[in-house]
Design a protein around this motif. Sequence first.
Motif, mmCIF file in Angstrom:
data_model
loop_
_atom_site.group_PDB
_atom_site.id
_atom_site.type_symbol
_atom_site.label_atom_id
_atom_site.label_comp_id
_atom_site.label_asym_id
_atom_site.label_seq_id
_atom_site.Cartn_x
_atom_site.Cartn_y
_atom_site.Cartn_z
ATOM 1 N N ASP A 37 -1.753 0.683 -3.519
ATOM 2 C CA ASP A 37 -2.868 0.646 -4.465
ATOM 3 C C ASP A 37 -2.327 0.916 -5.863
ATOM 4 O O ASP A 37 -1.181 1.362 -6.029
ATOM 5 C CB ASP A 37 -3.937 1.658 -4.079
ATOM 6 C CG ASP A 37 -5.329 1.211 -4.513
ATOM 7 O OD1 ASP A 37 -6.080 0.714 -3.658
ATOM 8 O OD2 ASP A 37 -5.643 1.334 -5.711
ATOM 9 N N SER A 39 -3.070 3.232 -7.905
ATOM 10 C CA SER A 39 -2.779 4.650 -8.024
ATOM 11 C C SER A 39 -2.074 5.134 -6.761
ATOM 12 O O SER A 39 -2.575 4.935 -5.648
ATOM 13 C CB SER A 39 -4.082 5.438 -8.224
ATOM 14 O OG SER A 39 -3.915 6.796 -7.904
ATOM 15 N N LEU A 40 -0.925 5.772 -6.928
ATOM 16 C CA LEU A 40 -0.217 6.324 -5.763
ATOM 17 C C LEU A 40 -1.060 7.400 -5.094
ATOM 18 O O LEU A 40 -1.073 7.512 -3.863
ATOM 19 C CB LEU A 40 1.133 6.902 -6.186
ATOM 20 C CG LEU A 40 1.982 7.482 -5.051
ATOM 21 C CD1 LEU A 40 2.280 6.435 -3.989
ATOM 22 C CD2 LEU A 40 3.283 8.070 -5.612
ATOM 23 N N ALA A 61 2.630 2.641 -4.623
ATOM 24 C CA ALA A 61 1.890 2.232 -5.821
ATOM 25 C C ALA A 61 2.290 0.808 -6.188
ATOM 26 O O ALA A 61 3.460 0.426 -6.074
ATOM 27 C CB ALA A 61 2.186 3.171 -6.981
#
Length: 251
Positions: A37, A39-40, A61
């Motif tokens: 995604d 955002s990690l 990420a």
Amino acid sequence: MNMQKQRTVLVTGAAGGMCRGINARLGAAGHMVLCADLSLEAAETAAGTVREAGGRAEAFAVDVTDHDSVAALADSVHDRVGEIDVLINAAGILDRKYLKDHDASSFERTIDINLVGPFRLIQRFAPDMVERAWGRIINISSIAGVTGYPYPSYAASKGGLSNLTRSLVIDMWGTGVTVNSICPGVVDTPMVIQEVRDQVPRKVPTEQIIDPDEIGGVALFLISDDAKNINGADILVDGGATRFFQLFDRQ
């Protein structure tokens, strides 16, 4: 279903609402789920949910609009896990703008995330699948790509994604890699506004909102050996809506 082998599956947009069902079904079936995604932190949360249910998962990420980020993801996946068997392109946005409200940048952003993003991922990961003579590419499209939609950037991006799916069958001819799209209707995610939910009983023949778990079930089937001859398909999961109705009234 005839699963035969546990696979390594990369899911983009893994923290999204629809992917709750995809991640859960894959993890429960024993597949390794690589949750990617923007955002990690969000990816870690998605992976943690899979692990809590007893499945195996890793978090990554990625910005699907950035070529270097996709390349870095591929390197990271290779270093930490190895090769992937299945790519599920689920990262996407819905920009609720009508034609009069769009400018070029907002239209292009939707296309870049929803259509060019999957292309970047496929271009990066498909060659390894071809080399190993087995792979599954699953694009999360939409009924908006089949019927049209009031929001032109979303409809164009999903229509393009479905046609990309069909076109890639030619590239994957005889390689052991199949490419399919899942085209959901109204799925129970935060992306669906109340206006659409209210229309379901009169515009969807089953009168039901789709559970994300159902999308996960379709993805699980496409990974199985029972689906080895399903290729280039748009699989509608919409309660029959596209056959009889349009989900939106004209504004």
